[in-house]
Motif scaffolding. Structure first.
Motif, PDB file in Angstrom:
ATOM      1  N   HIS A   7       0.864  -1.174   0.000  1.00 42.74           N
ATOM      2  CA  HIS A   7       0.000   0.000   0.000  1.00 42.74           C
ATOM      3  C   HIS A   7       0.906   1.231   0.000  1.00 42.74           C
ATOM      4  O   HIS A   7       1.941   1.217   0.640  1.00 42.74           O
ATOM      5  CB  HIS A   7      -0.872  -0.022   1.266  1.00 42.74           C
ATOM      6  N   PRO A   8       0.569   2.296  -0.731  1.00 43.13           N
ATOM      7  CA  PRO A   8       1.468   3.449  -0.811  1.00 43.13           C
ATOM      8  C   PRO A   8       1.874   4.023   0.545  1.00 43.13           C
ATOM      9  O   PRO A   8       2.929   4.628   0.667  1.00 43.13           O
ATOM     10  CB  PRO A   8       0.671   4.475  -1.618  1.00 43.13           C
ATOM     11  N   SER A   9       1.065   3.818   1.582  1.00 44.54           N
ATOM     12  CA  SER A   9       1.463   4.341   2.877  1.00 44.54           C
ATOM     13  C   SER A   9       2.376   3.390   3.623  1.00 44.54           C
ATOM     14  O   SER A   9       2.935   3.741   4.650  1.00 44.54           O
ATOM     15  CB  SER A   9       0.221   4.586   3.730  1.00 44.54           C
ATOM     16  N   GLY A  10       2.521   2.167   3.141  1.00 45.93           N
ATOM     17  CA  GLY A  10       3.414   1.216   3.786  1.00 45.93           C
ATOM     18  C   GLY A  10       2.813   0.491   4.972  1.00 45.93           C
ATOM     19  O   GLY A  10       3.532  -0.166   5.720  1.00 45.93           O
ATOM     20  N   THR A  11       1.493   0.576   5.153  1.00 47.66           N
ATOM     21  CA  THR A  11       0.891  -0.060   6.321  1.00 47.66           C
ATOM     22  C   THR A  11       0.332  -1.449   6.019  1.00 47.66           C
ATOM     23  O   THR A  11       0.231  -2.270   6.921  1.00 47.66           O
ATOM     24  CB  THR A  11      -0.271   0.776   6.863  1.00 47.66           C
ATOM     25  N   HIS A  12      -0.026  -1.680   4.781  1.00 46.40           N
ATOM     26  CA  HIS A  12      -0.626  -2.967   4.446  1.00 46.40           C
ATOM     27  C   HIS A  12       0.025  -3.551   3.206  1.00 46.40           C
ATOM     28  O   HIS A  12       0.645  -2.847   2.423  1.00 46.40           O
ATOM     29  CB  HIS A  12      -2.142  -2.816   4.178  1.00 46.40           C
ATOM     30  N   ILE A  13      -0.165  -4.858   3.079  1.00 44.00           N
ATOM     31  CA  ILE A  13       0.428  -5.564   1.946  1.00 44.00           C
ATOM     32  C   ILE A  13      -0.617  -6.506   1.365  1.00 44.00           C
ATOM     33  O   ILE A  13      -1.355  -7.147   2.116  1.00 44.00           O
ATOM     34  CB  ILE A  13       1.625  -6.389   2.425  1.00 44.00           C
ATOM     35  N   ALA A  14      -0.652  -6.578   0.053  1.00 47.58           N
ATOM     36  CA  ALA A  14      -1.502  -7.570  -0.592  1.00 47.58           C
ATOM     37  C   ALA A  14      -0.607  -8.643  -1.172  1.00 47.58           C
ATOM     38  O   ALA A  14       0.391  -8.338  -1.838  1.00 47.58           O
ATOM     39  CB  ALA A  14      -2.317  -6.913  -1.707  1.00 47.58           C
ATOM     40  N   VAL A  39      -4.435 -10.136   2.686  1.00 45.79           N
ATOM     41  CA  VAL A  39      -4.038  -8.769   3.030  1.00 45.79           C
ATOM     42  C   VAL A  39      -3.387  -8.840   4.404  1.00 45.79           C
ATOM     43  O   VAL A  39      -3.974  -9.373   5.340  1.00 45.79           O
ATOM     44  CB  VAL A  39      -5.256  -7.834   3.073  1.00 45.79           C
ATOM     45  N   PHE A  40      -2.170  -8.347   4.498  1.00 38.74           N
ATOM     46  CA  PHE A  40      -1.426  -8.377   5.752  1.00 38.74           C
ATOM     47  C   PHE A  40      -1.324  -6.977   6.328  1.00 38.74           C
ATOM     48  O   PHE A  40      -1.245  -5.990   5.592  1.00 38.74           O
ATOM     49  CB  PHE A  40       0.006  -8.874   5.539  1.00 38.74           C
ATOM     50  N   ASP A  41      -1.247  -6.924   7.632  1.00 31.16           N
ATOM     51  CA  ASP A  41      -0.931  -5.676   8.311  1.00 31.16           C
ATOM     52  C   ASP A  41       0.565  -5.707   8.592  1.00 31.16           C
ATOM     53  O   ASP A  41       1.073  -6.643   9.198  1.00 31.16           O
ATOM     54  CB  ASP A  41      -1.733  -5.598   9.615  1.00 31.16           C
ATOM     55  N   VAL A  42       1.277  -4.691   8.153  1.00 29.68           N
ATOM     56  CA  VAL A  42       2.736  -4.731   8.228  1.00 29.68           C
ATOM     57  C   VAL A  42       3.234  -4.731   9.666  1.00 29.68           C
ATOM     58  O   VAL A  42       4.142  -5.460  10.038  1.00 29.68           O
ATOM     59  CB  VAL A  42       3.334  -3.537   7.464  1.00 29.68           C
TER      60      VAL A  42
END
Lengths: 700, 257
Positions: A168-175, A184-187
């Motif tokens: 995610h552009p904010s760096g908080t989540h990942i697909a 979907v992961f939470d970083v």
């Protein structure tokens, strides 16, 4: 078949891969493109191929390939990405993350991720973290330190292999896309927040598993996924639900790339089609927008395994080895030739060397060299005829390299008795003996270690000296005599950074050696006195070809922006002809050619002629004739015979271009009356490729 | 072998003597033929022959000998001492043999291991962070479990030793074979997965020949496919036919003559 051309008779030698119809992927000719990664800051594109080669193209220098890292048999890269500070990382099926040193032109290190083969890799938006998806279903986070990468932690382990990743552009989540589902992961916590099941078939049931080849995470929380059922799906990551589904192909959709502004993205399919999706308002004055598939492009014949989106263009590459740049008309500011389609198919450097005395050609492939003797003919005919060969071209030698590394460069001496080639770890020198049509090969052992990883090898005209440009920037001169060698001298790197496309040129009388390869310009060395003679002033575009003319010792340099300079070595300045050309400028069609000039040669008896060629034409520049201005016709093959002499003289100009042989890999003058041209028909390249998707055409 | 005099009296006979007496019958015959293998045995065969005869004579005619207690005791002690001596000697011999064997094994083991210098270099080199720049790499089977455990503390993930430049000429890459096999099999499984998913059953792929011939099919004047002939068809049949033709020709030549 051989043809006789206008002035010299020419013999056409077909490229070595032409006659064999076997399919051996990457064995003959170029390997398919597996990944591309676009770097916005430097406007460079990194391309990795299925044989492990990584090439860097400089898009501002007329799409010229300025660096490359040779491949390796065990390296099958699956992912390539740029991190902050112009650092390039790749990961592959051997389970290792590799960093490439773009200055020193070698691999800095390879770190094992211990998750099995790595399928995907993504750098965080900040550029300081690296995420890899592995075969065992684990997603690993690495911290990028100034000199290395360091393992940080594992995320929740999933059941099947992680084939695609997106931050995610904010760096908080990942697909993370896997087989039949997307997580979907939470970083921060590393746990899986959502798990979205992907339908195996659009509106139907299928036994085949649905492989999610690509995912993209947008800043509004939308996840775009492309899968093997031919669907492009939009998911909402907050609720974990499917929003929209598009069926765009009958085959896999294998790649996706989103623009930085997030208003358009591009997907590539296995049928070779590239689709452009754009965010357009629903009605002309509403604020609500939706994603619409706008343009299809069919520039590939085989799977498009990777796409990239630069601010102004769509970049795609696939199994058919072409690299296609499609500038978007709405994004391009100036509507000139820059907005045209660019297709890079042929290598930007010369992989064929020629021994003129014995009429031999040495072809360089990834893992072997082939030596061919040219055929000959005794028939005669008039201009434009194709003559039958009385003696066919002879395949003399098939030299396989030891070890898994690819060959970087190779050369055969003009007398035909020496062959030299270099890989990353070793340098090989062979002595050839000819007795009555038989050829025997003997290897010169114990080559010094400093010769390895050579970027360019060249023999002197009398075959007594060998010039080697190493990737550390040094230039070595080795004396050859009988069956042995002796290291004469090493020119240390001058100021300026080393570039990978180091080219060498030696004068036929053996006095001068020109070497490009630093950003400081082309250096000219005096071989007899072993010192630097002069330096041609630096030009901001890289050198693509170089040669020194006999007798006059003029150095002719061709650059990637299609400029050609002529520099007189004894006088240490540009020649008058070169100054005239620069003042007038080249013809606009000459400057718009999109393949670089890869070889320059001269006629021994005609000092006013320069012969050069690129992939689609060869040209004889006659310095005695007037230069064309923009209004004259550049390409005039045969001046009309019924016109008067006056008109003919008026239209005749210095650039005599011929397009009869294309695509041209190599062209050189064997002797005063013979020209050799090596073609590589596109059909032959296609014949070596893996099978494409079946397309049903009406009437077949 | 020490032989005790087999007396008619109740002298303690050693185990060997017992065995010998048992084998005496066969050995007598062999001695006559002179085919005995070992010297001592022949000696054993020779002695008792004479003694037995004498003993037999004595037993038949005369009264048994009268022995004093002291002499008998002395003899018994002598016997015991002799036995003890033999045993001691045997033990020492065995000890020596064992010692010599141990030393030999230690020598061999030392020879098998690499010289100390190289081991030193390896341990020191593994401390520094060495780039993986491939020289002339060879995979050497080393049992480096101890060092693995050591290095495990330095960096979490570096278990595989990548050491370079042990000697000037060659560089070695020390890898644990177990890891390498696992890695290869996983890599192969991954490549098989990709191949199956892209080119395996269920994918809609066509051959290169058909792909290139598609254009030929739609021309106004239809043309043949790019690769029209299948040269790999009926290879066995063609070979048989060739062989038959050759034999037939030979036969024809023969009958003609």
């Amino acid at each position: 078949r051989s043809t006789s051309g206008a002035e010299p008779e020419s013999a056409r030698a077909r490229g070595a891969g032409a006659e064999r119809g076997e399919h051996r992927e990457g064995e003959r000719g170029a390997a398919g493109i597996r990944c591309v990664a676009y770097n916005n800051q430097s406007n460079r594109l990194a391309v990795s191929r299925t044989d492990g080669t990584v090439e860097i193209y400089n898009l501002s220098a007329n799409y010229f390939q300025e660096k490359f890292f040779p491949g390796h048999e065990s390296r099958a890269t699956e992912a390539l990405c740029w991190a902050e500070g112009q650092r390039l990382f790749s990961a592959g099926l051997n389970g290792e993350i590799m960093e490439y040193d773009l200055q020193a032109l070698n691999i800095k290190y390879a770190m094992d991720a211990f998750g099995g083969p790595i399928w995907s890799m993504a750098a965080s938006p900040s550029g300081s973290q690296l995420l890899v998806g592995c075969e065992d279903g684990s997603v690993k986070l690495f911290q990028i330190t100034p000199d290395k990468i360091q393992f940080e932690r594992n995320f929740d382990r999933q059941k099947s292999r992680i084939l695609s990743l997106s931050w995610h552009p904010s760096g908080t989540h990942i697909a993370a896309g896997s087989i039949d589902y997307i997580s979907v992961f939470d970083v921060k916590s590393g746990s899986a927040v959502h798990k979205m099941i992907v339908d195996r078939q659009y509106m139907g049931v299928s036994k085949r598993k649905c492989i999610v080849w690509g995912v993209a995470f947008l800043s509004d929380g939308t996840i775009i996924s492309v899968d093997s059922a031919g669907k492009v799906q939009f998911w909402d990551s907050a609720t974990g639900t499917l929003v929209k589904s598009h069926l765009i192909a009958n085959a896999d959709v294998q790649s996706i790339a989103v623009a930085d502004q997030e208003d358009s993205f591009v997907v590539g399919t296995a049928e070779g089609t590239v689709f452009h999706f754009q965010l357009v308002p629903v009605t002309s004055n509403s604020s609500e927008k939706q994603w619409v598939r706008t343009k299809p492009f069919q520039h590939h014949t085989h799977d498009v395994r990777t796409v990239a989106h630069s601010p102004t263009a769509l970049i795609s590459g696939g199994t058919d080895t072409h690299l296609v740049f499609r500038p978007l008309m709405e994004k391009v500011q100036v509507k000139n030739y820059d907005a045209a389609l660019r297709k890079i198919t042929f290598p930007h450097r010369c992989l064929i060397s020629c021994s003129k005395k014995r009429q031999l050609l040495l072809f360089q492939f990834a893992h072997h060299l082939e030596l061919w003797r040219l055929g000959s003919t005794v028939a005669t005919g008039k201009n434009g005829d194709t003559l039958p060969l009385s003696k066919n071209a002879d395949h003399l030698l098939h030299l396989k390299t030891k070890g898994p590394e690819n060959i970087i460069c190779s050369c055969i001496s003009p007398c035909g008795s020496w062959i030299a080639y270099s890989t990353v770890s070793r340098f090989f020198l062979y002595r050839l003996n000819y007795e009555h049509d038989n050829i025997s090969l003997k290897r010169v052992s114990k080559m010094p270690a400093f010769l390895r990883s050579a970027l360019q090898i060249l023999f002197s005209e009398d075959s007594t000296k060998l010039f080697v440009a190493s990737n550390q920037g040094a230039l070595h001169i080795v004396q050859l005599s009988g069956g042995s060698f002796k290291h004469l001298h090493a020119f240390q790197p001058q100021s300026g950074t080393v570039e990978a496309m180091c080219l060498l040129a030696v004068s036929p009388d053996g006095n001068w050696l020109a070497a490009s390869g630093t950003s400081a310009g082309v250096h000219v060395y005096n071989v007899k006195q072993l010192k630097l003679h002069c330096t041609v002033p630096a030009y901001n575009f890289p050198v693509t070809a170089m040669a020194i003319a006999p007798n006059t010792n003029n150095l002719v340099i061709a650059h990637s922006d299609q400029q050609v300079f002529e520099y007189s070595i004894p006088d240490k300045q540009y020649t008058d002809w070169s100054r005239t050309v620069q003042k007038q400028g080249f013809h606009h069609l000459w400057l718009q050619r999109d393949t670089p000039i890869t070889h320059i040669s001269f006629h021994p008896k005609r000092p006013m002629h320069i012969l050069l060629h690129d992939a689609y034409m060869f040209c004889i520049i006659d310095k005695s004739l007037p230069l064309p201005n923009d209004k004259t016709l550049l390409y005039n093959p045969f001046p009309p015979t019924n016109e008067s002499d006056v008109v003919r003289r008026r239209t005749a100009h210095a650039f005599k271009i011929s397009k009869i042989y294309k695509p041209l890999l190599f062209m050189d003058l064997l002797d005063e009356r013979t020209l050799v041209a090596v073609e590589r028909p596109l059909d032959d390249i296609i014949a070596q490729l893996p099978p494409p998707i079946k397309k049903k055409k009406f009437g077949t | 072998m020490v032989q005790l005099r087999p007396r008619a009296s109740r002298a303690p006979a050693s185990a060997e003597a017992m065995v010998d007496e048992g084998q005496l019958a066969s050995e007598e015959e062999e001695a006559e033929h002179g085919l005995l293998l070992g010297q001592p045995s022949s000696g054993a065969a020779a002695e008792p022959l004479e003694e037995d005869e004498e003993g037999d004579d004595e037993l038949d005619d005369e009264a048994p000998e009268e022995l004093t207690f002291a002499s008998a005791q002395a003899e018994a002690r002598e016997e015991e001492w002799r036995v003890r001596e033999t045993v001691r000697r045997d033990k020492t011999l065995l000890k020596e043999k064992r010692k010599r064997r141990e030393e030999l094994f230690i020598e061999q083991k030392k020879r098998k291991l690499l010289p100390d210098t190289i081991l030193e270099k390896l341990t020191t080199a593994s401390q520094t962070n060495i780039k993986k720049s491939p020289g002339k790499v060879k995979e050497v089977n080393l049992q480096k479990k101890n060092e693995d455990c050591e290095k495990g503390n330095d960096s979490k993930k570096v278990k595989v030793q990548k050491v370079q430049s042990v000697s000037q000429n060659k560089s070695y890459l020390a890898v644990r074979l177990k890891d390498q096999d696992l890695r290869d099999s996983r890599q192969q499984a991954a490549q098989a997965f990709i191949h199956n998913s892209l080119y395996g059953p269920g994918t809609n792929r066509t051959t290169v020949n058909k792909f290139l011939s598609l254009a030929n099919k739609r021309l106004p004047v239809k043309r043949a496919a790019v690769q029209f002939l299948n040269n790999a068809w009926g290879i066995q049949k063609k070979q048989n036919a060739k062989r038959f033709k050759r034999r037939w020709m030979v036969r024809k030549m023969k009958t003609k003559k």
